[in-house]
Design a protein around this motif. Structure first.
Motif, PDB file in Angstrom:
ATOM      1  N   ALA A 234      32.662  19.750  34.782  1.00 49.23           N
ATOM      2  CA  ALA A 234      31.555  20.182  35.639  1.00 49.23           C
ATOM      3  C   ALA A 234      31.215  21.652  35.449  1.00 49.23           C
ATOM      4  N   ILE A 235      32.220  22.515  35.366  1.00 43.82           N
ATOM      5  CA  ILE A 235      31.921  23.944  35.344  1.00 43.82           C
ATOM      6  C   ILE A 235      31.196  24.360  34.055  1.00 43.82           C
ATOM      7  N   PRO A 236      31.678  23.970  32.856  1.00 43.48           N
ATOM      8  CA  PRO A 236      30.893  24.330  31.660  1.00 43.48           C
ATOM      9  C   PRO A 236      29.503  23.715  31.678  1.00 43.48           C
ATOM     10  N   LEU A 237      29.404  22.490  32.215  1.00 42.11           N
ATOM     11  CA  LEU A 237      28.089  21.848  32.253  1.00 42.11           C
ATOM     12  C   LEU A 237      27.130  22.607  33.151  1.00 42.11           C
ATOM     13  N   LEU A 238      27.609  23.013  34.316  1.00 38.33           N
ATOM     14  CA  LEU A 238      26.730  23.745  35.236  1.00 38.33           C
ATOM     15  C   LEU A 238      26.277  25.035  34.589  1.00 38.33           C
ATOM     16  N   ALA A 239      27.193  25.704  33.918  1.00 35.29           N
ATOM     17  CA  ALA A 239      26.816  26.945  33.241  1.00 35.29           C
ATOM     18  C   ALA A 239      25.764  26.647  32.161  1.00 35.29           C
ATOM     19  N   PHE A 240      25.991  25.580  31.416  1.00 38.58           N
ATOM     20  CA  PHE A 240      25.033  25.227  30.361  1.00 38.58           C
ATOM     21  C   PHE A 240      23.671  24.887  30.958  1.00 38.58           C
TER      22      PHE A 240
ATOM     23  N   PHE B 291      39.377  17.967  25.908  1.00 40.55           N
ATOM     24  CA  PHE B 291      40.361  19.052  25.925  1.00 40.55           C
ATOM     25  C   PHE B 291      41.264  18.944  27.157  1.00 40.55           C
ATOM     26  N   ALA B 292      40.598  18.792  28.327  1.00 38.19           N
ATOM     27  CA  ALA B 292      41.366  18.720  29.578  1.00 38.19           C
ATOM     28  C   ALA B 292      42.200  17.443  29.609  1.00 38.19           C
ATOM     29  N   PHE B 293      41.580  16.350  29.189  1.00 41.05           N
ATOM     30  CA  PHE B 293      42.256  15.041  29.255  1.00 41.05           C
ATOM     31  C   PHE B 293      43.526  15.053  28.405  1.00 41.05           C
ATOM     32  N   LEU B 294      43.434  15.671  27.228  1.00 37.00           N
ATOM     33  CA  LEU B 294      44.590  15.660  26.325  1.00 37.00           C
ATOM     34  C   LEU B 294      45.691  16.607  26.794  1.00 37.00           C
ATOM     35  N   ARG B 295      45.338  17.528  27.656  1.00 31.76           N
ATOM     36  CA  ARG B 295      46.372  18.446  28.162  1.00 31.76           C
ATOM     37  C   ARG B 295      47.234  17.812  29.242  1.00 31.76           C
ATOM     38  N   LEU B 296      46.751  16.719  29.828  1.00 31.07           N
ATOM     39  CA  LEU B 296      47.507  16.104  30.932  1.00 31.07           C
ATOM     40  C   LEU B 296      48.870  15.631  30.431  1.00 31.07           C
ATOM     41  N   ARG B 297      49.906  15.972  31.210  1.00 36.83           N
ATOM     42  CA  ARG B 297      51.274  15.534  30.927  1.00 36.83           C
ATOM     43  C   ARG B 297      51.886  15.164  32.274  1.00 36.83           C
ATOM     44  N   PRO B 298      52.973  14.394  32.258  1.00 31.40           N
ATOM     45  CA  PRO B 298      53.602  14.078  33.556  1.00 31.40           C
ATOM     46  C   PRO B 298      53.991  15.345  34.315  1.00 31.40           C
ATOM     47  N   GLN B 299      54.428  16.367  33.578  1.00 33.99           N
ATOM     48  CA  GLN B 299      54.878  17.579  34.265  1.00 33.99           C
ATOM     49  C   GLN B 299      53.794  18.649  34.326  1.00 33.99           C
ATOM     50  N   PHE B 300      52.549  18.241  34.049  1.00 33.71           N
ATOM     51  CA  PHE B 300      51.450  19.203  34.050  1.00 33.71           C
ATOM     52  C   PHE B 300      51.128  19.631  35.485  1.00 33.71           C
ATOM     53  N   THR B 301      51.029  20.936  35.727  1.00 38.16           N
ATOM     54  CA  THR B 301      50.823  21.418  37.110  1.00 38.16           C
ATOM     55  C   THR B 301      49.329  21.428  37.439  1.00 38.16           C
ATOM     56  N   ALA B 302      48.780  20.220  37.522  1.00 41.04           N
ATOM     57  CA  ALA B 302      47.334  20.118  37.758  1.00 41.04           C
ATOM     58  C   ALA B 302      46.942  20.681  39.110  1.00 41.04           C
ATOM     59  N   ARG B 303      47.807  20.464  40.111  1.00 40.75           N
ATOM     60  CA  ARG B 303      47.415  20.863  41.466  1.00 40.75           C
ATOM     61  C   ARG B 303      47.220  22.373  41.577  1.00 40.75           C
TER      62      ARG B 303
ATOM     63  N   TYR C 239      41.241  17.946  37.848  1.00 36.84           N
ATOM     64  CA  TYR C 239      41.377  18.920  36.768  1.00 36.84           C
ATOM     65  C   TYR C 239      40.382  18.608  35.655  1.00 36.84           C
ATOM     66  N   VAL C 240      40.355  17.334  35.247  1.00 35.64           N
ATOM     67  CA  VAL C 240      39.426  16.938  34.191  1.00 35.64           C
ATOM     68  C   VAL C 240      37.982  17.111  34.662  1.00 35.64           C
ATOM     69  N   ALA C 241      37.714  16.687  35.910  1.00 32.19           N
ATOM     70  CA  ALA C 241      36.343  16.756  36.424  1.00 32.19           C
ATOM     71  C   ALA C 241      35.855  18.196  36.449  1.00 32.19           C
ATOM     72  N   LEU C 242      36.716  19.128  36.878  1.00 33.64           N
ATOM     73  CA  LEU C 242      36.292  20.529  36.926  1.00 33.64           C
ATOM     74  C   LEU C 242      36.044  21.073  35.525  1.00 33.64           C
TER      75      LEU C 242
ATOM     76  N   VAL D 167      31.938  15.928  26.576  1.00 35.05           N
ATOM     77  CA  VAL D 167      32.973  15.223  25.815  1.00 35.05           C
ATOM     78  C   VAL D 167      34.024  16.215  25.303  1.00 35.05           C
ATOM     79  N   ALA D 168      33.553  17.340  24.792  1.00 33.25           N
ATOM     80  CA  ALA D 168      34.502  18.321  24.242  1.00 33.25           C
ATOM     81  C   ALA D 168      35.424  18.860  25.330  1.00 33.25           C
ATOM     82  N   ALA D 169      34.805  19.331  26.423  1.00 37.20           N
ATOM     83  CA  ALA D 169      35.612  19.930  27.492  1.00 37.20           C
ATOM     84  C   ALA D 169      36.491  18.874  28.141  1.00 37.20           C
ATOM     85  N   GLY D 170      35.893  17.683  28.368  1.00 36.58           N
ATOM     86  CA  GLY D 170      36.662  16.620  29.019  1.00 36.58           C
ATOM     87  C   GLY D 170      37.834  16.193  28.163  1.00 36.58           C
TER      88      GLY D 170
END
Lengths: 461, 262
Positions: A53-59, A146-158, A47-50, A141-144
């Protein structure tokens, strides 16, 4: 060079994001005393990697198109550029020389203006590279974060990762569809232009094909754009002569391979047959032009046909037939093998012989699959170019004599487009009209083949 | 080895098997089975899954020939003629010993063509009228005529499962066989269709020697007059159906028919 650097950087950052996300998820697990997370830790990593990666590729895609212009702008605003000629063509030549030296592609430049610009160029490139790298890092760093801080034990990353993967897959399949549409649209526009100059009636029903690229576009003679000889040549070579060769040989080899061949023979013969499909068509073209066509001419002369030409529809058709044997045989093979064993047993238990079983039960039951294979082979054959170019000449000829030279639609498309005609001349545009009609014909054939295959699928289940 | 019930009366054997063993590669699937199959009787082969009863059935019309690794030893005779002798015409044998399979397998052709298939390949009918007669007679004999007489040109695969199986029986009957082998003919059918097939088997008994492989002991008891119990490739016990079910000689037979294993 700076592109590959940025891409490497993006991959590295995404990897770091993956590791960080996964580590955080493991941390949740440890903190919660080994309870279940809503998704596996690696999905948190993805989740974090995507997100990185996706904003970076666009940039990066955006940056690599913009950066050269930005560099050039900054060089032109340098005082050393004030003496450059205003005329674009000369100015661009000088800039190109300066850039070549600055990036190391050329050792020196003899032009004094260019030499003066080398340093500013070098500085601008270095500056923008730094900006690119910093922006990449900043976005990551910004996107990562953002994603990193959203992670929770019950986060539906899959489910989120899977949704993204789904979108990527959809995009991939759209590429093929959109390309087909693009081809069709470009064909249609040029075809409409062609039909503005030559009436469709003359084109579709005329019997003389002899375009005149040398006369002016306004005075083109519509009666010389009759496509019937081309379509006749295509059908005669691709759908008649080639099929007379391919259908019986393909079917018989399929029957032998599925019903009679020992497994040890089959193991060798089937791949050998399928290699035929992998031979480049231009190689078949040599064979047709250098071996088969002269042999046919000699044979014809030996039996007293004086005018036999060394370029003949027969040579092209025969070789094309051999080329498409694997299409017929492998589809027939598959569909005969797909007939349930129960049918075979039922027939044998009635006291039918093996050949009766093949003729009366297996082939009728497999017929839809066999027909689909033949359709596929036909559409392949009528789209084939190289063999005809090399063995059957480019002269349009409306004749039923297989020993005469003939040409096909695809060959004429090549001939019209590789000539020296301009793109507003009907002779050149006729290639698009021919391509469009051919496209419709093969589309129709494929459509029929697909329908037949669909019926085949319903036959036993 | 095999327990044959003492009060089994002598009948003329249509088919006679002596010490028949069937191998799949090195594996012995049937071990020295000897049995007489009488005409005008229904003989049932019962036994747990994998006991070799279907393998033995398929040896009776040489359908095992289609399996490359299968090998048959011993002697099987049809009217005193060894069907495994060299020079035996398998086509003729299978015309005389017909077969109905576990899963209905009509050809993907019309109902009419399904029945006409056998007579055509064996040249039994001269002209359309005679062929029509055979088709009608066979369908009537299989009890299917009234259900399909108005749609003979419909596909055989469009019929219901039970009708398909009766179509397959009609197809087998159409070549006028002397023996009909049935390999669990009702296992894919519902109880009503099963009852119809069983009724049909009983009617056909008057004209043919019928051998039926079945998993259902009730079915064996209902339709057969002779029963052979197979276990692990051996024929354990053979006798009148009533004797086998009321008075089995062997412990394994008793266990099987009382449902202790299987």
């Amino acid at each position: 060079m700076s592109l590959s650097l940025l891409l490497l950087l993006a991959i590295g950052l995404a990897l770091a994001g993956w590791l960080a996300g996964r580590a955080r998820a493991w941390g949740f697990r440890a903190a919660a005393g080994g309870t279940r997370l809503a998704a596996l830790p690696s999905y948190h990593g993805w989740y974090v990697a995507l997100w990185i990666a996706i904003p970076l590729l666009a940039f990066i895609a955006l940056w690599t198109t913009l950066a050269p212009d930005l560099v050039q702008q900054s060089v032109l605003s340098d005082p050393a550029a004030s003496g450059l000629p205003a005329f674009d063509f000369q100015r661009n030549a000088i800039l190109a020389q300066a850039r070549a030296v600055a990036t190391g592609a050329a050792a020196t430049t003899t032009h004094p203006d260019a030499a003066a610009l080398v340093e500013p160029y070098r500085a601008a490139i270095a500056r923008y590279r730094l900006i690119g790298i910093l922006a990449t890092l900043g976005i990551a760093v910004a996107a990562g974060a953002f994603a990193f801080l959203r992670l929770r034990p019950q986060f539906t990353a899959r489910t989120r990762v899977e949704r993204t993967v789904l979108a990527v897959l959809l995009l991939a399949s759209l590429v093929a569809v959109l390309t087909t549409l693009g081809i069709l649209v470009s064909l249609i526009f040029e075809t409409i232009r062609f039909f503005g100059m030559i009436s469709p009636i003359d084109f579709l029903f005329g019997t003389m094909w002899s375009p005149d690229p040398m006369v002016s576009a306004q005075s083109a003679d519509a009666t010389r754009y009759g496509a019937i000889p081309l379509f006749w040549g295509t059908i005669f070579i691709g759908a008649i002569i080639a099929m007379i060769v391919a259908i019986p040989l393909g079917l018989m080899s399929a029957i032998y391979l599925t019903q009679y061949a020992k497994p040890s023979y089959r193991k060798w013969l089937k791949p050998a047959l399928e290699i035929l499909a992998g031979v480049p068509t231009v190689v078949y073209g040599y064979f047709a032009a250098l071996t088969v066509a002269p042999a046919i001419r000699d044979a014809a002369q030996a039996v007293g046909i004086a005018g036999a030409s060394s370029e003949s529809a027969l040579a092209a058709g025969l070789v094309m037939g051999v080329m498409i044997i694997p299409f017929v045989s492998s589809m027939a093979d598959d569909s005969i093998a797909a007939v349930p064993q129960a049918m075979r047993d039922g027939s044998l238990a009635m006291g039918a012989t093996k050949s009766e079983t093949i003729r009366r039960v297996l082939i009728p039951a497999a017929l839809p699959g066999i027909v689909a294979g033949i359709m596929l082979a036909v559409s392949r054959a009528i789209g084939e170019t190289m063999i005809v170019v090399m063995a059957a000449s480019t002269a349009a000829n409306l004749s039923a004599n297989p020993l005469e030279a003939m040409t096909t639609v695809t060959v004429q498309i090549v001939a019209m487009l590789t000539g020296e005609g301009s793109f507003d001349h009907p002779a050149t545009l006729s290639a698009f009209a021919l391509g469009f009609v051919l496209f419709l014909v093969t589309l129709a054939l494929n459509f029929i083949a697909l329908r037949v295959v669909k019926r085949f699928r319903e036959a036993y289940e | 080895m095999t327990f044959v019930h003492p009060n089994l009366e002598e009948t003329d054997a249509k088919m006679r098997a002596r010490d028949v063993s069937v191998y799949y590669g090195a594996k012995k699937a049937i071990d020295e089975v000897s049995i007489d199959i009488p005409s005008k009787y229904v003989t049932a082969f019962i036994g747990p899954s994998g006991c070799g009863k279907s393998t033995f059935l398929r040896a009776l019309n040489r359908m095992n020939d289609t399996i490359p690794s299968a090998r048959v030893e011993g002697c099987i005779e049809l009217d005193g003629e060894d069907i495994y002798k060299s020079g035996m015409d398998v086509v003729q044998l299978r015309a005389r010993v017909g077969m109905v399979f576990q899963k209905p397998n009509p050809f993907p052709k019309s109902i009419y063509e399904n029945i006409a298939y056998g007579p055509r390949i064996h040249g039994l009918a001269e002209g359309k009228a005679e062929l029509d007669g055979i088709v009608e007679r066979s369908l009537k004999r299989a009890g299917l005529w009234n259900e399909v007489k108005d749609r003979l040109s419909d596909s055989g695969t469009a019929l219901s499962g039970g009708q398909q199986q009766r179509l397959c029986i009609a197809r087998a009957v159409a070549v006028d066989p002397e023996v009909i082998l049935m390999d669990e003919p009702c296992s894919a059918l519902d109880p009503i269709a099963t009852a119809k097939i069983e009724e049909l088997i009983d009617e056909l008994r008057g004209n043919y020697a019928i051998v039926i492989v079945t998993h259902s002991m009730q079915q064996a008891a209902r339709v057969s007059q002779r029963t052979a119990f197979f276990h692990l490739g051996n024929m354990v016990e053979y006798g009148r159906t009533s004797d086998i079910f009321t008075n089995p000689l062997e412990e394994r037979t008793k266990d099987y028919i009382t449902g202790r294993y299987g």
